[in-house]
Structure formats: structure tokens, C-alpha cells
Design an enzyme around this catalytic site. Structure first.
Site, mmCIF file in Angstrom:
data_model
loop_
_atom_site.group_PDB
_atom_site.id
_atom_site.type_symbol
_atom_site.label_atom_id
_atom_site.label_comp_id
_atom_site.label_asym_id
_atom_site.label_seq_id
_atom_site.Cartn_x
_atom_site.Cartn_y
_atom_site.Cartn_z
ATOM 1 N N LYS A 120 -0.577 8.280 0.357
ATOM 2 C CA LYS A 120 -0.997 6.960 -0.129
ATOM 3 C C LYS A 120 -2.422 7.002 -0.680
ATOM 4 C CE LYS A 120 -2.495 3.559 2.412
ATOM 5 N NZ LYS A 120 -2.648 2.489 3.407
ATOM 6 N N ASP A 138 1.766 0.759 0.260
ATOM 7 C CA ASP A 138 1.283 0.401 1.589
ATOM 8 C C ASP A 138 2.236 -0.620 2.190
ATOM 9 O OD1 ASP A 138 0.781 -1.926 0.204
ATOM 10 O OD2 ASP A 138 -1.280 -2.149 0.923
#
Length: 212
Positions: A120, A138
Site C-alpha cells: 500500500k 486502504d
């Protein structure tokens, strides 16, 4: 959800916010990297409050290393998991100096080797710092993608891969920011603000909050 509906969704997002960006405050790729590492399980607002004091004192790998672990902790102790993050940041700074001349690397493989940097964080760096059309998924983006029907998946990676396939190319670079902002302020977890949602009529969520 069909491709026409997805295109209309992102057309509306772009019309409402033509130039979206991260809410993390930063002035260089290195500052963004530190801010994103700090943002795990923390709010952007909380991170900005800490980096507002940290970056004027130390905003390069060399200067942060010079603070030492105790010194760095003082700046970030208001942020969750700050002890672990301090260790990771110092290790990352050392690696940046040793292997990359103090600069933030530009490939996913190199980024993910840095302590405290996962997929991420690497995606955020590739997208926001270096302009690549990646999508960092996310909790907000995972929720919005599944709830609306834009890209359903059981894992973060599955949602990311589906988004990269189904988001029209012209919107791909900014899709991460539109989706995260939508999840943060409109399509919130407990009680989504469906009456105020600009894609209400396109969304496939079955339990929409009613209009008053």
C-alpha cells in the site's frame, strides 16, 4: 456494475474535484515516504501535526538518523505504534543512504524492501510522488469499492487488481484519491451519507441511508 456506470462515477468525481491529492503534508518524496509510514493506523491530521514539527528539524535521511531513536520518538509519540515506526524509519533512512544515495527509489520492488513499507505504501509513493497510475487500497477504498459495486473483492489485492482493470485509463491516476476521500467523508463506515452522495443513483449498495 457495467463499464458505462463506472465511467459516469469517475466523471462525476472528476467534475467535483478535478485535481485531488493526498491530505498528508509533504514537500519532497522523502517527506511523503515518512508521512505515509507514520500514517498506518493513524489519521492524516495526526500525522501532519507531528511532521509539522519534525520536518523543519529533520527532513532528510541523514538528519533523521542524527536525531536517533529517542529523538525521533519525541516528535512522533502522539502517533499510534510510534516506537515501531521510529525503528522502521531509522532503518529505512539508513538503507536509503547506503543503497540509493539518500533518494527514494522509484520501483515497487525497491520500495517494498524498505522497513515499514508494504504494498500500500509503495503504491502511494508510485502514484503521488512519481505520477504512476497505481491504486493503493486502504480500508476506505476497500469499503467503497465493495459497497458501491465498482470493484468487489475479498482481499485488498483482489480489489486493487480489479480497480486497475475496470477504472477507465483516463481516471486511473486520480482514482486512489477520489475513492479514499469519498470513503473518508461521504461513504463512511457506520452510517454512509447517501443523501449527500454524488453517485447515489449509480451506487449498488442495497442499504442506503434514506433521504430525510
Amino acid at each position: 456494475m457495467n463499464s458505462h456506470t463506472r465511467r459516469e462515477i469517475f466523471t462525476r468525481f472528476k467534475a467535483a474535484n478535478p485535481h485531488p491529492t493526498t491530505e498528508l503534508a509533504y514537500g519532497s518524496p522523502f517527506e511523503l515516504l515518512i508521512a505515509v509510514i507514520l500514517s498506518a493506523q493513524a489519521t492524516d491530521k495526526g500525522v501532519n501535526l507531528a511532521t509539522r514539527k519534525l520536518f523543519p528539524k529533520a527532513n532528510t535521511p541523514e538528519k533523521i538518523l542524527a536525531l536517533g531513536e529517542a529523538g525521533l520518538r519525541e516528535f512522533i509519540k502522539s502517533i499510534g505504534l510510534y516506537k515501531t515506526k521510529a525503528k522502521n524509519i531509522l532503518a529505512t533512512c539508513a538503507m536509503l543512504i547506503e543503497h540509493y544515495g539518500g533518494e527514494v527509489p522509484r520501483t515497487r520492488e525497491q520500495l517494498e524492501k524498505l522497513p515499514g513499507v508494504g504494498r500500500k505504501t509503495a503504491n502511494v509513493m508510485l502514484n503521488t510522488a512519481f505520477g504512476e497510475p497505481t491504486i493503493a487500497v486502504d480500508t476506505h477504498i476497500f469499503r467503497v469499492s465493495n459497497r458501491t459495486g465498482i470493484a468487489r473483492g475479498k482481499t485488498v489485492l483482489e480489489v486493487e487488481q480489479k480497480l486497475l482493470k475496470c477504472v477507465p485509463e483516463e481516471f486511473r491516476h486520480d482514482a486512489h484519491h477520489w475513492l479514499i476521500l469519498h470513503g473518508r467523508y461521504v461513504c463512511v463506515a457506520r452510517k454512509p451519507k447517501c443523501p449527500a452522495c454524488i453517485i447515489n443513483d449509480l451506487c449498488e449498495y442495497e442499504d442506503k441511508t434514506p433521504f430525510l
